[in-house]
Write an enzyme that holds these catalytic residues in place. Structure first.
Site, PDB file in Angstrom:
ATOM      1  N   GLY A  23     -38.682 -56.733  92.236  1.00 48.45           N
ATOM      2  CA  GLY A  23     -37.625 -57.452  92.936  1.00 48.45           C
ATOM      3  C   GLY A  23     -38.203 -58.625  93.684  1.00 48.45           C
ATOM      4  O   GLY A  23     -39.172 -58.469  94.420  1.00 48.45           O
ATOM      5  N   CYS A  78     -35.301 -43.207  83.826  1.00 51.46           N
ATOM      6  CA  CYS A  78     -34.995 -44.438  83.087  1.00 51.46           C
ATOM      7  C   CYS A  78     -36.122 -44.790  82.118  1.00 51.46           C
ATOM      8  O   CYS A  78     -37.256 -45.031  82.530  1.00 51.46           O
ATOM      9  CB  CYS A  78     -34.810 -45.584  84.087  1.00 51.46           C
ATOM     10  SG  CYS A  78     -34.701 -47.197  83.302  1.00 51.46           S
ATOM     11  N   ASN A 101     -33.859 -47.660  95.835  1.00 54.75           N
ATOM     12  CA  ASN A 101     -33.983 -48.209  94.490  1.00 54.75           C
ATOM     13  C   ASN A 101     -32.953 -47.507  93.626  1.00 54.75           C
ATOM     14  O   ASN A 101     -32.995 -46.283  93.508  1.00 54.75           O
ATOM     15  CB  ASN A 101     -35.396 -47.954  93.939  1.00 54.75           C
ATOM     16  CG  ASN A 101     -35.542 -48.408  92.501  1.00 54.75           C
ATOM     17  OD1 ASN A 101     -34.823 -49.284  92.049  1.00 54.75           O
ATOM     18  ND2 ASN A 101     -36.466 -47.819  91.779  1.00 54.75           N
ATOM     19  N   GLY A 102     -32.024 -48.255  93.046  1.00 53.86           N
ATOM     20  CA  GLY A 102     -30.989 -47.651  92.212  1.00 53.86           C
ATOM     21  C   GLY A 102     -29.631 -48.245  92.517  1.00 53.86           C
ATOM     22  O   GLY A 102     -29.530 -49.265  93.201  1.00 53.86           O
ATOM     23  N   ASP A 107     -40.739 -57.391  74.427  1.00 52.75           N
ATOM     24  CA  ASP A 107     -40.357 -56.048  74.876  1.00 52.75           C
ATOM     25  C   ASP A 107     -38.911 -55.710  74.555  1.00 52.75           C
ATOM     26  O   ASP A 107     -38.588 -54.577  74.216  1.00 52.75           O
ATOM     27  CB  ASP A 107     -40.615 -55.901  76.387  1.00 52.75           C
ATOM     28  CG  ASP A 107     -39.825 -56.912  77.188  1.00 52.75           C
ATOM     29  OD1 ASP A 107     -38.667 -56.652  77.518  1.00 52.75           O
ATOM     30  OD2 ASP A 107     -40.362 -57.996  77.465  1.00 52.75           O
TER      31      ASP A 107
HETATM   32  S1  SF4 Z   1     -32.351 -46.346  80.427  1.00 57.08           S
HETATM   33 FE1  SF4 Z   1     -30.978 -48.082  80.467  1.00 57.08          FE
HETATM   34  S2  SF4 Z   1     -29.013 -47.236  81.200  1.00 57.08           S
HETATM   35 FE2  SF4 Z   1     -30.588 -45.724  81.714  1.00 57.08          FE
HETATM   36  S3  SF4 Z   1     -31.205 -46.233  83.805  1.00 57.08           S
HETATM   37 FE3  SF4 Z   1     -32.613 -47.313  82.420  1.00 57.08          FE
HETATM   38  S4  SF4 Z   1     -31.760 -49.368  82.117  1.00 57.08           S
HETATM   39 FE4  SF4 Z   1     -30.145 -48.044  82.981  1.00 57.08          FE
END
Ligand code: SF4
Length: 525
Positions: free
Chosen positions: A60, A272, A134-135, A382
């Site tokens: 960030g 994630c 974070n989130g 990526d």
């Molecule tokens: S995998 Fe994709 S949808 Fe799931 S938290 Fe990460 S960025 Fe968001």
């Protein structure tokens, strides 16, 4: 200078630090935040936090903040800008204490102003807490209304402030912050890795699916504890990785030592997977393996799935480089440095017109014609999200003399928006949700195009944990209220599990307030 919280409630002069605007050159996904907390009596906790935030700067770049508990209250300094723009030597010298909390932010919720910068402060009677997140929380609209009905005022439009005020509200019921945190965890929905400090203690907790990362580290010789979003932030302060904070767990670190409790029942693990693809620094360790090694393995898998007849492999700096090495290794092709990246481009001055957007790519990347001239090039990146820069990158390589450009993407196609703290834009802006692979190939001007499969990505990633891969699959681990996702999906493009946002989200704050009052009346063991 740092400021005492009570002074900070009034008018505060804007910092002259330049505002970091999102560069139109960068059309990829954006991480929302990095969190760093430290409890270390006798150490310069603000300076160590500053170093930790430096290591997390990639997560960030819009604002940075450090709060310190000095034994009697919480001091804070935060502002818009990069870590080294926000904090002066004098700021760090003024932030003295034994516990500190730092945050770097990329805004996906609320406004990009000083109030939106974190940590957020909340007052609980005479106790001040600072919270960093974070989130993204998906159900704070309703909770904000309920709190406002109780005359609780907000200074920002962020979901994080709702969480901070909820913790304050419930802590007032039992006078134990850990209870306030646990009650809040039962109300909020979405992705959260959060840390809280008060004047003499550090708390850290994670959502029941563990979507966003949060780790525990220990300073040498028992000098203290650290929590951070990535291991690279532990390494920079000399801390040893101890373990991940478990989904649903609440940690409390104080003079009484490190205590753990369950804030909420853990759910299906769903970290994630984009941390592996793009967000985390390559030197960070996730599940026992460096992110570099995972990206290398993904690149090798990519070569098996979508090979290319070519002479050299070139990675797009920086996050395409490990995948390019893996692709080259599996293809038995040489991997070459095909671009020089200018790391000092002032993003603030790149304006969002098409002409300058194109100039922006050239400001940032220059193709090495001595390397690519006369070559059939495999270009590895990526991910492709909006697709607005890849055609310019392909053009750069062609102009530098490549005879063929075969684009290989080290992740699957991004077809679904993220609601858990990542800015993926709405579905109509995701190129893969709107075009076939052949259409995208034509759009970017490549000779061929291939993506890693979802199965291949999961095969290459460490397997000890469950992943969220919703932006590739549409299977969202936390149900999303329709009010939150409204306008984010293409018409007729129904994701799985969207409609399961059920009764739990309708739970009103009174229900838990009543429950908390009952518990408070019970004698404590
Ligand atoms: S995998 Fe994709 S949808 Fe799931 S938290 Fe990460 S960025 Fe968001």
């Amino acid at each position: 200078m740092a400021e005492r919280h009570r002074a900070a409630r009034g008018c505060r002069a804007a910092c002259p630090a330049p505002r970091a605007l999102r560069s139109p050159v960068d059309d990829g996904l954006h991480e929302e935040c990095g969190v760093f907390g430290i409890w270390a009596p006798g150490a310069d906790v603000a300076r160590l936090t500053y170093f930790g935030l430096h290591a997390l700067q990639h997560r960030g770049q819009e604002s940075a903040g450090i709060a310190v508990g000095d034994g009697s209250t919480v001091l804070i300094r935060k502002d818009l800008g990069l870590v080294n723009q926000v904090f002066s030597e004098a700021d760090l010298a003024a932030l003295q204490g034994k516990v500190a909390l730092g945050h770097v932010r990329y805004c996906t919720s609320g406004q990009k102003n000083w109030e939106g910068a974190q940590p957020h402060l909340a007052a609980i009677d005479d106790v001040i807490i600072a919270l960093a997140h974070n989130g993204t929380l998906v159900n704070t609209d309703q909770l904000r209304v309920e709190l406002e009905r109780r005359s609780i005022e907000f200074r920002s439009a962020t979901d994080t402030e709702v969480a901070a005020k909820l913790i304050g509200y419930y802590t007032q019921k039992t006078h134990r912050i850990r209870d306030g945190i646990a009650k809040t965890m039962r109300l909020i929905r979405g992705a959260y890795a959060m840390a809280v400090i008060r004047e003499n203690a550090l708390y850290a907790f994670r959502d029941p699916n563990g979507i966003r990362p949060l780790l525990l580290g220990e300073l040498p010789d028992g000098r203290g504890w650290v929590v951070a979003s990535e291991t690279c932030a532990l390494s920079i302060v000399g801390a040893r990785y101890v373990r991940d904070i478990a989904p649903g767990e609440v940690l409390r670190i104080s003079d009484d030592g490190l205590k753990t409790m369950r804030g909420i029942e853990p759910s299906v693990p769903a970290q994630c997977i984009f941390e592996q693809v793009y967000f985390s620094r390559p030197d960070s360790i996730v599940d026992g393996r460096s992110v570099y090694s995972t990206r290398f393995a993904m690149g090798a898998q990519l070569a098996h799935e979508v090979p290319a007849s070519a002479d050299i492999v070139v990675g797009v700096p920086d996050s395409g480089l490990p995948g390019a090495e893996g692709f080259a290794s599996a293809s038995r092709l040489p991997v070459k440095t095909g671009f020089i990246k200018d790391r000092y481009v002032a993003r603030t001055f790149i304006q969002p017109s098409q002409e300058l957007r194109e100039l922006g790519v050239r400001l940032k990347l220059n193709a090495l014609s001595d390397v690519v001239r006369g070559q059939r090039v495999v270009l590895v990146d990526d991910s492709i999200v909006r697709g607005t820069t890849m055609n310019q990158i392909v053009r750069l390589v062609r102009e530098a003399g490549a005879t063929e450009v075969h684009v290989r993407i080290n992740s699957p196609e991004v077809t679904w928006p993220c609601f858990y703290g990542i800015d993926t834009a709405t579905q109509d802006q995701l190129i893969s949700a709107n075009m076939s692979v052949e259409g995208i190939r034509e759009f970017i001007g490549a000779d061929s195009l291939g993506f890693l499969s979802v199965a291949g990505l999961l095969r290459a990633a460490p397997r000890a944990m469950g992943y969220c891969a919703a932006c590739f699959t549409g299977e969202y681990p936390v149900p999303i209220p329709e009010s939150f996702s409204e306008g984010s999906f293409l018409a007729g493009y129904e994701p799985k599990r969207l409609s399961r946002a059920g009764a739990a989200l309708q739970m009103r704050i009174e229900d838990l307030a009543r429950e908390a009052a009952l518990e408070a009346a019970e004698p404590k063991a």
